[in-house]
Every structure is written in C-alpha cells, then in structure tokens.
Design a protein around this motif. Structure first.
Motif, PDB file in Angstrom:
ATOM      1  N   SER A   2      -6.571   2.139   4.441  1.00  0.00           N
ATOM      2  CA  SER A   2      -7.284   2.262   3.736  1.00  0.00           C
ATOM      3  C   SER A   2      -8.018   1.032   2.594  1.00  0.00           C
ATOM      4  O   SER A   2      -7.605   0.024   1.942  1.00  0.00           O
ATOM      5  CB  SER A   2      -7.214   3.364   2.740  1.00  0.00           C
ATOM      6  N   LYS A   4      -8.144  -0.552  -1.038  1.00  0.00           N
ATOM      7  CA  LYS A   4      -7.813  -0.791  -1.843  1.00  0.00           C
ATOM      8  C   LYS A   4      -8.125  -1.575  -3.136  1.00  0.00           C
ATOM      9  O   LYS A   4      -8.329  -2.718  -2.220  1.00  0.00           O
ATOM     10  CB  LYS A   4      -5.841  -0.055  -2.208  1.00  0.00           C
ATOM     11  N   ASP A  44      -4.216   6.242  -5.604  1.00  0.00           N
ATOM     12  CA  ASP A  44      -4.029   5.308  -4.285  1.00  0.00           C
ATOM     13  C   ASP A  44      -4.566   4.001  -3.652  1.00  0.00           C
ATOM     14  O   ASP A  44      -4.246   3.312  -2.993  1.00  0.00           O
ATOM     15  CB  ASP A  44      -3.809   6.661  -3.192  1.00  0.00           C
ATOM     16  N   ALA A  45      -6.011   4.105  -4.949  1.00  0.00           N
ATOM     17  CA  ALA A  45      -6.657   3.211  -4.623  1.00  0.00           C
ATOM     18  C   ALA A  45      -6.442   1.504  -5.142  1.00  0.00           C
ATOM     19  O   ALA A  45      -7.462  -0.071  -5.555  1.00  0.00           O
ATOM     20  CB  ALA A  45      -7.825   3.384  -4.008  1.00  0.00           C
TER      21      ALA A  45
END
Length: 144
Positions: A2, A4, A44-45
């Motif tokens: 993902s 980030k 999360d990012a």
C-alpha cells in the motif's frame, strides 16, 4: 504494498521527541527504532521518522535547518471532529510543544498549528464534510 508516506524529521534528542509524539497519540514501531531513529506511526499510511542529526545527515548533503528559526515544511493532520483538534493541541501544549497559531473556528474549517520540541510545525484541520464536498467557499477561493 500500500502507499505510505514516511515523513523524516531531524531531531536533537530522539528519546525526547519520541515521548512528545507518543503523548500526541502516535505509536512507536520498535522494529524501525533505535538510539538514532524512532518510527512514530500516525496511521496505516502516515509514519514519522525522528532521526538524530548525525543519522539524518547520512541521507543529504544539505545543511540541516533549525526548524525553530527556519521553515522547511508545513505538515498537516486532518481530524474527524473538532474535539480531536482540541485534544491534540492540548496534548502538544502539555508535552512542551509550542502553539504558533492557536485554533481558529472559521465555520467550515477548524484548526491551528503546533510545534514539536525541535520546532517542526504541524497544522491541524477539521473541515465540515458538506463544505469539503462542495469545495471552499467563494471568499476562500484563490485566483490563479
């Protein structure tokens, strides 16, 4: 993997800076932390790497700024509620941070700015979901 963002900040005291960010609700990722650096997780990012000056200097040949006297970046955190903006400002003040711009309520937008112990500026903002969907009000529009 993902997407980030790792925000890397030079700090004079990794332990002091880690404690400051922990007081704001960031969680330390010990897998990427040692005496030279601390990985502080906002979401999360979004992760903030606090690097002591000597370690930070290994990534750049440029002079490291004194963020208390020179602005190198303005970072902004968004919040779901006005109360969350109030809470992080209170936590920053309680953890010896500065507040160069107190919270302002502009109706459709609510926020201010605080600084960490090294002077790195973090802006805060809550936006009315309806106003955010419609875009800024006409008086806030900037001519290109």
């Amino acid at each position: 993997m993902s997407k980030k963002i790792f925000v890397n900040l030079p700090v004079t005291d990794v332990a002091r800076s880690s404690a400051f960010y922990a007081a704001l609700g960031f969680e330390q990722n010990m897998q990427f932390s040692n005496e030279q650096a601390a990985c502080m997780v906002w979401s999360d990012a979004i992760l903030v790497m606090l690097l002591d000056h000597a370690f930070y200097a290994t990534f750049t040949s440029k002079t490291i700024i004194d963020a208390k006297t020179t602005s190198g970046a303005l970072l902004c955190l968004t919040f779901d509620e006005k109360a969350d903006v109030d809470a992080i400002h209170a936590a920053a003040r309680d953890a010896a941070g500065a507040e160069p711009r107190p919270i302002e309520d502009q109706g459709f937008m609510y926020g201010g700015a605080f600084e960490d112990p090294d002077g790195h500026t973090w802006e805060t903002v809550w936006m009315d979901p309806a106003a955010a969907a419609d875009g800024p009000p006409a008086e806030a529009a900037v001519d290109a």
